[in-house]
Design an enzyme around this catalytic site. Structure first.
Site, PDB file in Angstrom:
ATOM      1  N   TYR A 199       0.853  -1.194   0.000  1.00 53.60           N
ATOM      2  CA  TYR A 199       0.000   0.000   0.000  1.00 53.60           C
ATOM      3  C   TYR A 199       0.887   1.242   0.000  1.00 53.60           C
ATOM      4  O   TYR A 199       1.997   1.214   0.538  1.00 53.60           O
ATOM      5  CB  TYR A 199      -0.925  -0.003   1.219  1.00 53.60           C
ATOM      6  CG  TYR A 199      -2.041  -1.018   1.121  1.00 53.60           C
ATOM      7  CD1 TYR A 199      -3.307  -0.643   0.690  1.00 53.60           C
ATOM      8  CD2 TYR A 199      -1.827  -2.353   1.439  1.00 53.60           C
ATOM      9  CE1 TYR A 199      -4.341  -1.574   0.589  1.00 53.60           C
ATOM     10  CE2 TYR A 199      -2.851  -3.294   1.337  1.00 53.60           C
ATOM     11  CZ  TYR A 199      -4.102  -2.894   0.918  1.00 53.60           C
ATOM     12  OH  TYR A 199      -5.121  -3.811   0.811  1.00 53.60           O
ATOM     13  N   GLU A 200       0.397   2.318  -0.585  1.00 54.12           N
ATOM     14  CA  GLU A 200       1.258   3.477  -0.799  1.00 54.12           C
ATOM     15  C   GLU A 200       1.684   4.152   0.497  1.00 54.12           C
ATOM     16  O   GLU A 200       2.618   4.949   0.512  1.00 54.12           O
ATOM     17  CB  GLU A 200       0.581   4.491  -1.730  1.00 54.12           C
ATOM     18  CG  GLU A 200      -0.670   5.114  -1.167  1.00 54.12           C
ATOM     19  CD  GLU A 200      -1.517   5.792  -2.248  1.00 54.12           C
ATOM     20  OE1 GLU A 200      -1.372   5.471  -3.428  1.00 54.12           O
ATOM     21  OE2 GLU A 200      -2.335   6.656  -1.884  1.00 54.12           O
TER      22      GLU A 200
END
Lengths: 286, 258, 286, 258
Positions: free
Chosen positions: B52-53
């Site tokens: 996930y970013e």
């Protein structure tokens, strides 16, 4: 070297009208208490910098603190729009809001450049998108060795960075863990910094993925328990998803918003009173 | 709800999850992509590594994150790193096999808009903006897009190109110099679209059970091409449906409690 | 995804003649065991990349593995010169050694660029020094926003990176702590990687300043206890300063060196035997 | 050994340690600078924050490190970060107040050589090379240099400029665009040299007890200028000498044990 001071004093001394300020925290550890203190002290003409404006900037924009927003994703995560942000962009209320829009990778690298005292950063991005048409701070750059063309973005060098963390020690070193996002770069890119923390401890325990911000890199450290509410502080309290949902109708309406800010931010002494005041209205689950 | 007890959205999530091969490194967008990726991890792809970013690598959430940085994502991750590191050392470096994206609007060459509807300076709808999508679209080796099909979402011309698919089609993407090869598939609530190998125009190659070519065409803002070898998506298996529903129930319960 | 394999197999499969290889470890965790395996397998024409060549490259250069050295500080820390390195540069023995010389900051940023898949990095440095006169991989670059001139250096993208760490888990995730220097960037900048570790554990404990290299970013993980000797592995064994001092007379003399390498590296089966063999000669204190 | 029981090297270390103000952030080179900086920390500057290029911030070694990355440095540090972070976020970012450097050769404008003696391609002596010195000299707000004075070390012309002091003197350094202001002092075993405010030529401003102008000039490869207001360095205090000797004894003992 960080001084451990009260938040009111820290904000009064460190944030000035017209400053560019970066409140960072990627979903986790968003410095709401410090933002409320800025609203209470009626700071204005701020350039707000933040990858994900979130509720924290929705409130500051709606309260009239902002002149400009530099960002890469502006929404209420999992809920919908930031209505105060949209009202300012679309209708100029309470005042017009200039925007400068990047991608996450662009913003992250702009902070890295600022933290490194370089005037620009280089990345593989933006080419073929419409972002360079609307954002002036994107320019091509050529590799002097390979001739390859890449994109450059200018450094972010905020006047002030504000972050929240779990702990400080008595010398003002700060420990944060869990998702620490862009906070180190935001602090290092800024001329001055304020860090709010959950508590002061004698010594840090080792934690997985812990980041330490050494005292000598900081200016003010203020103790504000629950200072990231309604976002979360890993190992202290969870995100209050219900507050994020409850914000949607509050933020949607100008009068409702103004009344909320008056009751819960301007009309209280500090963040502890803020929490009591929203709890009294049933807006807090925790 | 279709005849045998599943919704079009469930079919979409199941079909999207099937696109994720086991063992790949997948950069996950929030919302529908996160649902599909975690369904894949809980069924046929237990060894895929979800990024996930916010900086979590090998995230193993038990409930779906509401935001991109929920504590749930860090809790059992293999590693948690800074945002610059995720974008530079992982995504830009070509370490991401699959980028999993949603979108507000898409065009026939799989370019994506998540910025504005209407004029940029006087938008009809101000959308959240780019986030991590442009660089995921640029640098993931392959991109999976999922969104519900409608004439407002599948448009002839985007108001704004936020993330590049195949640009103007053909070999246009290649000239942009991006490391990734672009969207390999678009999963909708009607079926499955893939880029034509030559023109890169999105072509309907699969229909979900119960969907029709006519309905899919009506839900598309351009003249949708249909493959000669149109397939029908296999219905959700019982296990897929059960796991998906349990995931969503756990998520709803956690959200109410949280 | 990392496979846990024997070091002999890892080196045979992953390091080829003519490769550019980066063995990193900043004083701490220097991958001596892997270097010895490369010497034993008589790999040749390697371009050796490393900020601080240290004894590990003195041995590889003296053993004839190297064609070129890319570095920023070549000495025996606290002791003196690297005699095999100097003999190769000054006298071409056992073969001529091309050198490419940078500063630490330049090398570090070259790795960062490689790890980020960028062709170059930018820094404030080199201007006014004689390094650009002797090193071709330094070039000016102009900021497209401010017009300011800075220096660019090309990315390092080794064929293979080799590092040593304290622990791996059973999936091949690797944990290192203490001083971790440039190891993450070296591994991420390389096309392939080998990590030697002290041991495999079921689960990592939280440690101060711990760095995790996720399995999916690695190729081979090999268990080699004491694999960083005579450098150190924090919380496992200290640096053997006496070995560093004892190396000076060994490295000073060509015949003495060749005999040492024959007895203690080429003539043994693996690193455990190497340690026994130097201990038998009284060269190990620990 | 001078009359009252201390060596010229001890005087040099004590004089150098006195240059370090309490509370500053100091980037420390290995060897003599590390000895002087740790003497300062153990005497008048307990709150100075020592940074080593291996990535340790606020290092508090009990014994002097033999190398720049000894475990001792990490053990009680405020933080340990990667090498790129030390060079980019700390040094280049201007967070280092004082850079503390040694040298093999220095010229009258305090430029430093640690690369080669003789021709680069056919060196008489191949030195270790640049290490962290060029950027410390470039970016630390102020630089302290310490090295023993001799005609081979204090030369008219350097074989190689590894690190820039004042370049050709005058305002030449300013034109290079470096953030730091350059060397403020050079401490030797004879005395103290500071750059002339205008010309930036190193000028003898202090002599250690027992040293003479003539001896200092003889130990210098150029015509050394001497200040009209030449001072005499205060002798090492008992505490300074005791702490320095204890530090070196602990170091020697650890080295033998280690």
């Amino acid at each position: 070297m960080a001084e451990i001071v009260g938040l009111r004093e820290a904000v009064a001394e460190i944030v000035a009208d017209g400053d560019s300020v970066a409140f960072e925290g990627f979903t986790h550890l968003i410095p709401f208490a410090a933002a409320h203190e800025v609203i209470r002290q009626k700071k204005k003409d701020l350039t707000l910098i933040r990858m994900t404006p979130d509720l924290v900037y929705d409130q500051m924009i709606g309260a009239g603190c902002a002149r400009k927003l530099v960002f890469s994703w502006g929404g209420n995560p999992g809920v919908g729009s930031l209505h105060r942000f949209r009202d300012a962009v679309e209708k100029g209320w309470p005042k017009p809001l200039e925007i400068e829009e990047h991608s996450h990778a662009g913003m992250a690298n702009r902070y890295v450049a600022g933290a490194s005292n370089l005037p620009f950063a280089v990345l593989r991005g933006y080419v073929g998108t419409d972002l360079p048409k609307v954002t002036e701070t994107i320019a091509p750059i050529t590799c002097p060795f390979t001739g390859e063309e890449l994109m450059a973005v200018p450094a972010l060098t905020p006047d002030v960075a504000v972050v929240h963390a779990q702990q400080a020690d008595r010398k003002g070193n700060v420990a944060m863990w869990g998702i620490t996002g862009i906070q180190k770069e935001a602090v290092f890119s800024a001329k001055r910094s304020i860090v709010t923390v959950e508590e002061v401890v004698d010594e840090f325990e080792p934690r997985p993925f812990q980041t330490i911000l050494p005292s000598v890199a900081l200016d003010a450290v203020s103790v504000v328990p629950n200072g990231a509410y309604p976002s979360y502080a890993h190992d202290y309290y969870p995100r209050d998803n219900a507050f994020y949902e409850a914000w949607d109708p509050v933020g949607r309406d100008r009068d409702g918003f103004e009344s909320w800010i008056e009751r819960h931010v301007l009309g209280v002494e500090d963040f502890a009173e803020h929490l009591e005041s929203i709890r009294a209205e049933g807006m807090v689950k925790q | 709800m279709s005849g045998n007890g599943y919704t079009a959205d469930e079919m979409m999530s199941v079909a999207a999850s099937r696109e994720l091969r086991d063992g790949v490194v997948c950069f996950v967008g929030i919302g529908l992509p996160s649902e599909a990726a975690n369904l894949a991890r809980a069924t046929h792809a237990p060894e895929c590594s979800l990024i996930y970013e916010s900086g979590t690598i090998g995230a193993k959430p038990e409930v779906l994150p509401l935001s991109i940085g929920d504590g749930e994502l860090a809790e059992n991750a293999d590693s948690v790193v800074s945002v610059p590191e995720i974008f530079n050392y992982w995504l830009q470096a070509g370490r991401v096999d699959v980028g999993f994206l949603g979108a507000a609007q898409i065009d026939k060459f799989a370019n994506i808009n998540t910025t504005v509807i209407g004029e940029y300076d006087e938008p009809k709808v101000r959308l959240p903006g780019a986030g991590g999508a442009p660089e995921i679209a640029a640098s993931a080796k392959e991109v999976i897009v999922m969104l519900r099909q409608s004439p407002r979402a599948f448009v002839e011309k985007l108001s704004f190109i936020t993330s590049v698919g195949y640009a103007d089609g053909g070999d246009a993407r290649g000239k942009l110099g991006y490391p990734g090869s672009g969207p390999s598939v678009v999963i909708t609530d009607f079926g499955v679209l893939r880029p034509d190998p030559e023109t890169k125009e999105l072509t309907l190659v699969g229909l979900h059970p119960g969907a029709t070519i006519e309905a899919a065409k009506e839900a598309t803002g351009w003249n949708l091409k249909v493959s000669d070898a149109l397939e029908t998506t296999a219905e959700p298996e019982e296990r897929e449906l059960r796991v998906l529903r349990e995931l969503k129930e756990r998520t709803e319960a956690a959200r109410k409690a949280g």
